[in-house]
Design an enzyme around this catalytic site. Sequence first.
Site, PDB file in Angstrom:
ATOM      1  N   GLY A 212       0.739  -1.272   0.149  1.00  0.00           N
ATOM      2  CA  GLY A 212       0.065   0.043   0.082  1.00  0.00           C
ATOM      3  C   GLY A 212       0.876   1.336   0.060  1.00  0.00           C
ATOM      4  N   ASN A 213       0.244   2.369   0.206  1.00  0.00           N
ATOM      5  CA  ASN A 213       1.053   3.579   0.212  1.00  0.00           C
ATOM      6  C   ASN A 213       0.339   4.586   1.157  1.00  0.00           C
ATOM      7  OD1 ASN A 213      -0.805   5.560  -1.301  1.00  0.00           O
ATOM      8  ND2 ASN A 213      -0.532   3.903  -2.581  1.00  0.00           N
TER       9      ASN A 213
END
Length: 406
Positions: A212-213
């Site tokens: 993810g980020n």
Amino acid sequence: MESLTPPRVLLGVAGGIAAYKSAELLRRLTETGHSVRVLPTASALEFVGAATFEALSGQPVHTGVFVDVPSVPHVKLGQEADLVVVAPATADLMARAAAGRADDLLTASLLTARCPVLFAPAMHTEMWEHPATRANVEVLRSRGVVVLEPASGRLTGKDTGPGRLPDPAEIAEFARLLLERADALPHDLSGRRVVVSAGGTREALDPVRFLGNRSSGRQGYALARVAAQRGASVTLVAAHTADLGDPAGVEVVRVGSAAQLRDAMCAAARGANAVVMAAAVADFRPVALAEHKIKKTGSDPDPLALTTNPDILAELVRTKEQGQVVVGFAAETGDAAGDVLHHGRAKLLRKGCDLLVVNAVGDGKAFEVPDNSGWLLGADGSETELKPGSKALLATRVWDTVASRL
Ligand code: CTP
């Protein structure tokens, strides 16, 4: 030079069940440094006691014009205010305001105020949709009052529909926006359909883990929220975000991975006037999704083998319809090869979109914080600096430019 006096806000509260939410709005406004004077109507005090407003605002609370007469509050309060927020604004309050009545301290103050005025309506759907209310809203908007679109959802009792008070956090965001920029919410996107993506995609590795980020989705949500209040019909395609409430008057489509985001954006973009890619899309995804949780003692020598995700913005540019405006975002840090603007210009050329918002990131900038700044670059060579301000303010600058091109 920045003023040291806190912004003076008048918080009008009309008599509807949503009046209880005005206490939370009041708290948010005072906590963010505003000096707030609450002006409830007599009916509002049937729902929330004056003591609640006095304790939370630290200021006296009156409904009529015959208290503290020597200081002429019905003239002074409006004249001195930097912003008036009425939340909830009931059908009756809006009718009185549209007619220019001055039969209590709130309506009298509305006539003397020369600052931005924000109404957050709350009422039953039938009342909101009644021609009398529609006409009053039109009159108020034509005079420059910002009348927010109500949220949809559960109303008092079992019925649902448009008429819910927008979330207090959202009203507070608009209050801040109008203090930053008084003409931030013209109704110039009415009749337009826009699509905005927000948040960070998540690429599953196995049933437990993902790549993810750090995107919170706040900028995309602000874009959707501002567009809806400027009259657009808005689809917000939301990947993973921080805990943000659904923007009032916006259709929210939830997605997880880049592939899901691509499908949702391509479908929603059909027939849209503008498409904004504010989402942080993972450039790579695992080659394969493991059916079972990957074990560290497992036989796979490289459980993180990756493949490239489709470039959604590039696809949206390729399939762009006549007259459609496509906006991209770029989060950049300067490096040896060039500064943020240099990288932004190169990305605009590479992506081929009509507009590119370039944000400087790193050093606590842009990600997971309420403020933003940067540049708005146009394929026509235009370059506008986006001065630091709320993400809603940045959104208004983007919509100004989009609206001028539609
Ligand atoms: N974007 C996209 N699909 C991707 C990656 C990015 O649509 N697979 C979009 C983003 O939503 C954003 C713009 O492209 O609007 C720029 O994103 P960014 O991550 O800065 O661009 P990249 O093409 O990944 O370039 P870089 O090599 O700088 O990471």
